[in-house]
Write a protein that holds these residues in place. Structure first.
Motif, mmCIF file in Angstrom:
data_model
loop_
_atom_site.group_PDB
_atom_site.id
_atom_site.type_symbol
_atom_site.label_atom_id
_atom_site.label_comp_id
_atom_site.label_asym_id
_atom_site.label_seq_id
_atom_site.Cartn_x
_atom_site.Cartn_y
_atom_site.Cartn_z
ATOM 1 N N ARG A 72 0.699 -1.303 -0.127
ATOM 2 C CA ARG A 72 -0.129 0.086 0.008
ATOM 3 C C ARG A 72 0.971 1.108 -0.077
ATOM 4 N N THR A 73 0.804 2.030 -1.151
ATOM 5 C CA THR A 73 1.394 3.387 -1.101
ATOM 6 C C THR A 73 0.900 4.460 -0.422
ATOM 7 N N VAL A 74 1.460 5.033 0.534
ATOM 8 C CA VAL A 74 1.044 6.202 1.523
ATOM 9 C C VAL A 74 0.799 7.485 0.757
ATOM 10 N N THR A 75 0.192 8.437 0.746
ATOM 11 C CA THR A 75 0.096 9.498 0.114
ATOM 12 C C THR A 75 -0.491 10.635 0.819
ATOM 13 N N ASP A 126 1.371 10.539 10.266
ATOM 14 C CA ASP A 126 1.024 10.227 11.666
ATOM 15 C C ASP A 126 1.046 8.811 12.070
ATOM 16 N N ASP A 127 1.360 8.615 13.240
ATOM 17 C CA ASP A 127 2.221 7.387 13.674
ATOM 18 C C ASP A 127 0.792 6.315 13.549
ATOM 19 N N LEU A 128 -0.421 6.665 14.097
ATOM 20 C CA LEU A 128 -1.381 5.832 14.189
ATOM 21 C C LEU A 128 -2.023 5.481 12.753
ATOM 22 N N LEU A 129 -1.932 6.524 11.736
ATOM 23 C CA LEU A 129 -2.320 6.000 10.311
ATOM 24 C C LEU A 129 -1.444 4.907 10.025
ATOM 25 N N VAL A 130 -0.057 4.904 10.091
ATOM 26 C CA VAL A 130 0.905 3.834 9.989
ATOM 27 C C VAL A 130 0.461 2.722 10.646
ATOM 28 N N PHE A 131 -0.022 2.670 11.871
ATOM 29 C CA PHE A 131 -0.401 1.579 12.655
ATOM 30 C C PHE A 131 -1.421 1.021 12.010
ATOM 31 N N HIS A 132 -2.528 1.732 11.685
ATOM 32 C CA HIS A 132 -3.973 1.006 10.951
ATOM 33 C C HIS A 132 -3.538 0.603 9.760
ATOM 34 N N GLY A 138 9.350 2.523 14.169
ATOM 35 C CA GLY A 138 10.757 2.366 13.725
ATOM 36 C C GLY A 138 11.047 3.757 12.756
ATOM 37 N N MET A 139 11.278 3.452 11.501
ATOM 38 C CA MET A 139 11.551 4.361 10.517
ATOM 39 C C MET A 139 10.484 5.313 10.292
ATOM 40 N N PRO A 140 10.285 6.578 10.312
ATOM 41 C CA PRO A 140 9.222 7.521 10.075
ATOM 42 C C PRO A 140 8.764 7.020 8.506
ATOM 43 N N VAL A 141 7.413 7.131 8.277
ATOM 44 C CA VAL A 141 6.856 6.688 7.153
ATOM 45 C C VAL A 141 6.373 8.256 6.332
ATOM 46 N N HIS A 142 6.993 8.330 5.270
ATOM 47 C CA HIS A 142 6.620 9.666 4.390
ATOM 48 C C HIS A 142 5.602 9.087 3.355
ATOM 49 N N SER A 143 5.156 10.220 2.871
ATOM 50 C CA SER A 143 4.023 10.397 1.692
ATOM 51 C C SER A 143 4.972 9.606 0.373
ATOM 52 N N GLY A 144 4.346 8.710 -0.182
ATOM 53 C CA GLY A 144 4.874 8.132 -1.283
ATOM 54 C C GLY A 144 5.718 6.601 -1.010
ATOM 55 N N ASP A 145 6.079 6.460 0.221
ATOM 56 C CA ASP A 145 6.291 5.197 0.708
ATOM 57 C C ASP A 145 5.288 4.161 0.723
ATOM 58 N N THR A 146 5.688 3.013 0.370
ATOM 59 C CA THR A 146 4.935 1.691 0.381
ATOM 60 C C THR A 146 5.160 0.840 1.317
ATOM 61 N N LEU A 147 3.928 0.382 2.018
ATOM 62 C CA LEU A 147 4.110 -0.344 3.378
ATOM 63 C C LEU A 147 3.700 -1.802 2.979
ATOM 64 N N VAL A 185 0.336 -13.083 17.494
ATOM 65 C CA VAL A 185 1.269 -12.786 16.437
ATOM 66 C C VAL A 185 2.019 -11.547 16.658
ATOM 67 N N ARG A 186 3.224 -11.637 16.093
ATOM 68 C CA ARG A 186 4.158 -10.564 16.186
ATOM 69 C C ARG A 186 4.155 -9.969 14.756
ATOM 70 N N THR A 187 3.486 -8.683 14.329
ATOM 71 C CA THR A 187 3.398 -7.962 12.879
ATOM 72 C C THR A 187 4.669 -7.176 12.901
ATOM 73 N N LEU A 188 5.307 -7.099 11.818
ATOM 74 C CA LEU A 188 5.923 -6.169 11.407
ATOM 75 C C LEU A 188 5.688 -5.299 9.972
ATOM 76 N N GLY A 189 5.844 -4.003 10.288
ATOM 77 C CA GLY A 189 5.634 -3.278 8.958
ATOM 78 C C GLY A 189 6.879 -2.712 8.482
ATOM 79 N N PHE A 190 6.986 -2.626 7.062
ATOM 80 C CA PHE A 190 8.014 -2.397 6.249
ATOM 81 C C PHE A 190 7.847 -1.540 5.269
ATOM 82 N N ASN A 191 8.947 -0.361 4.998
ATOM 83 C CA ASN A 191 8.887 0.466 3.941
ATOM 84 C C ASN A 191 9.378 -0.275 2.711
ATOM 85 N N GLN A 192 9.427 0.529 1.565
ATOM 86 C CA GLN A 192 10.026 -0.238 0.071
ATOM 87 C C GLN A 192 11.550 -0.454 0.390
ATOM 88 N N GLN A 193 12.059 0.026 1.374
ATOM 89 C CA GLN A 193 13.683 -0.193 1.571
ATOM 90 C C GLN A 193 13.874 -1.501 2.373
#
Lengths: 348, 348, 348
Positions: free
Chosen positions: C25-28, C63-69, C95-104, C126-134
């Protein structure tokens, strides 16, 4: 001089007329996000710029149906603001992908006219074209609508009903430049089923249902700058045919498409709209369910990575689709039949 | 130390106070899209980056009223969170156009104070300024609100009521740098009527109506970071004056502006807000209709391509505006009078 | 072959399984704006790119909680689509901040399994991990859910309940690269209270309430691509446990966070989610109020400009929080306990 525009009535159309629609509309990341919030789509090509790039398309193309709604919306003030019903679609074909930042314009040509027997209304057939700012065609489709006459006694034109193809031939489908499914990742995409796994006649229940709210269908319809009055004005509709605001038919198409992810998750790109019929009206409070039938499976010449499926998706309201309503005969809960062609990865 | 902020009461304001408002807000394509979905605006300058560029303004400016709502929203926590009513506006003038990516801040100066006879409330007059990240003024306006006193017995300041101009003089209007209507395309813009076609005294019924939903006005008001409590809390409002959540008055302004496209389609830029009055409260379920009267038509010095119209737009609820409600006298359905100045292309 | 995916049941999970979730999902900017419209957040770091840059973080973090959701949403189709209840969270760390344009993207590992005594359901950890495109981790958290069994008689695995930390230790918090509060402007941020002003045990009533609409919680939940059925289908839920659509628990977290601005305005960054419990279900029409208690105040090594507060925010429905419901014992109106760690500027 009266400044307000009452829109065109049946008498105002002439065969061959070219309508240049207002107003140009720049599509942005904002539209994509709001479209996402309205339908919750998960098809990977429209969800992820990285996934799109891995499929050879970068920048990421805008969801096909969002493009459809925007181009459709442009045509409403000239074609269907006085329409009683949106009757059908044919020969819909997507061209150049649309990207965030593109500006869309649209034109329609009148290709058919036929007064109804009651002389109160007539059917108007138009071919609508959508363009980007370079003048490239992003979408074309034929639609026909039943439009009120200004005066039942006014003379009607010679009836002309255009012939339209039953579906867009597979060799006419336009593949986005660079699209390549050779490295398609089905786990990331969310479905293990490739083109090779589908068979004509196969039916798929999409299981889930989505309830419509007034605020949602109005947000959507305004996002598309669709000005048809019946969607927005409860004060007027309270005294109208249904006593309620009518949901824009395209909203149902997008809901059904979103539900179809469960079973058609790799149908990441719509290439054609072969036909469609809004069988019954929808209202806020209705819950939309959907199922699909595979109509045809086509190879694409010289493309071992991509196949096309012609799909018919049926939507029903307040009725789960486990028994495939509307397949054999008319069904009282059926609201939509939508016939379209999708591109899917093949096994490699 | 109590960490929650109860907001300012009438006693907390002093003549000449400068309030520096929190919190800065970056405007993006996302805000523009959501604003579009909320109101369905079709004015070409805000709808299309290409159209804007063809009119000499690029990047595309953000819709003027979105800027108004954002700057207004900044002022709410300091000025009107304890307000009973938003009474009026004057001397509103748009300055530097706002673009996607700009960050807005705002300040307000207290320019008038007057306790009401009942000693429960007082009127606070402020001049609010909105700035972009370069410190350039994007908007200024005067507004006055009725604010509760913390204590009816507390002493009141000397009454001071500022004089405000009845309208922003045409030679004070700020034209966006580069704005040029010499090649304005009225077909694309969606209206054949130029500045030259409007006459003072002319009335235009905008015909259509739009019904308000709770989710919509709350989405809008939160988008503007407007924190006035009465818009959001049904649990508290159930026991309040109206038993319901009140719709932010600015939501009505934007609805009326959007409806006014039908008749004022080329009024693509608001240059000034001369005045405004929220005549009656609105609630979810109300259907808003609107009509406009041309108050004055002004040439712009040395600009044969651009003219200005001073417009008064009236909004009524649950009442179509074909008989122009509120024109001659108070009308029971009237909810808004909004006096503003627009820029329009001239015939060339 | 059946193409629709029924989701995983309790029997389908095995200890140690790694689930790679669809769909990226790309965040914009569009997501950020819609998130803003849904909650009306005013924390300065997420509201203003300029403010963020002045705090050393540019481009502006999402926003951190947008990343969480969004990360949570990815995990739903694999983990909790057949869940009865979302039971708890632990060890959540940004962890790493998420920026507009990043894909999670996201993965989850099964770290615990325990059948319930009734044999109808079991608890999946479960232990869930979220990643950016890097491939950089943007978020990790543990959650546990009660999941239906396909067959009550099927054999259960050996029970394994993972031990989780009661909170994320302050020396484990990840500060965004460059974050610096040395020039923090509290007036612009909207709160005069610095880290130094808060004391463990201190309680803060956030005063305001926000009423939930169906359209809003569904827009939000679809924006997060969260597919849990109970949020969307009134036709099915009418016959379900509550007769109504259930609001996604994360929607309540974001509402409470937004309300908490009044009293915690400088808590501009969430660094950890220590725990959380959805005490009771919420529905459209409920009005959410919130209060917070400071649990701990931690210095950050070598950072005289930044402090951390461990906060517990409680949300109640249809009940103002002036008497701090749920502090001493279970409270009938309590809906949420959310334990998290924020970063705040220190006095300098």
């Amino acid at each position: 001089m009266d400044k307000t525009n009452p829109g065109n009535f049946f008498e105002d159309f002439r065969l061959g007329y070219e309508l240049r629609h207002a107003t140009p509309r720049t599509v942005t990341q904002g539209d994509i996000a709001l479209y996402g919030g309205l339908y919750g789509g998960r098809f990977a090509l429209a969800s992820s710029a990285e996934f799109a790039a891995a499929c050879g398309v970068s920048p990421q193309p805008v969801d096909d149906l969002l493009v459809f709604h925007l181009v459709f919306g442009k045509s409403v003030p000239d074609v269907s603001v006085n329409a009683v019903a949106n009757l059908g679609y044919a020969e819909g074909r997507f061209g150049m992908p649309v990207h965030s930042g593109d500006t869309l314009t649209a034109t329609s040509k009148v290709i058919g006219l036929k007064e109804n027997a009651n002389r109160q209304t007539g059917i108007v057939y138009v071919r609508t074209l959508g363009f980007n700012q370079q003048g490239e065609t992003v979408l074309e489709f034929v639609r026909w609508v039943m439009v009120r006459k200004r005066d039942p006694n006014s003379e009607a034109p010679e009836p002309t009903v255009p012939e339209t193809a039953p579906f867009v031939a597979p060799d006419k489908l336009i593949l986005p430049m660079g699209l390549n499914f050779s490295h398609y990742d089905p786990v990331l995409a969310g479905s293990p089923h490739f083109w090779d796994d589908y068979r004509p006649g196969e039916k798929i229940d999409h299981i889930d249902g989505m309830t419509i709210e007034e605020a949602e269908h109005m947000l959507a319809t305004r996002l598309y700058q669709n000005t048809a009055k019946v969607h927005f004005n409860q004060h007027a509709e309270a005294g109208g045919r249904f006593g309620r605001r009518l949901v824009y038919g395209g909203h149902i198409i997008s809901l059904a498409r979103s539900l179809s992810f469960n079973g058609l998750g790799n149908a990441v790109k719509i290439a054609a709209i072969n036909g469609g019929r809004h069988v019954a009206p929808c209202f806020a409070g209705d819950t939309i369910y959907a199922w699909s039938r595979v109509e045809e499976a086509w190879e694409i010449a010289d493309r071992p990575d991509i196949g096309a499926l012609r799909i018919k998706t049926f939507a029903a309201k307040d009725y789960p689709c486990g028994d495939f309503p509307g397949d054999e005969e008319a069904h009282p809960h059926l609201v939509l039949e939508f016939d379209y062609t999708v591109l899917m990865p093949r096994r490699f």
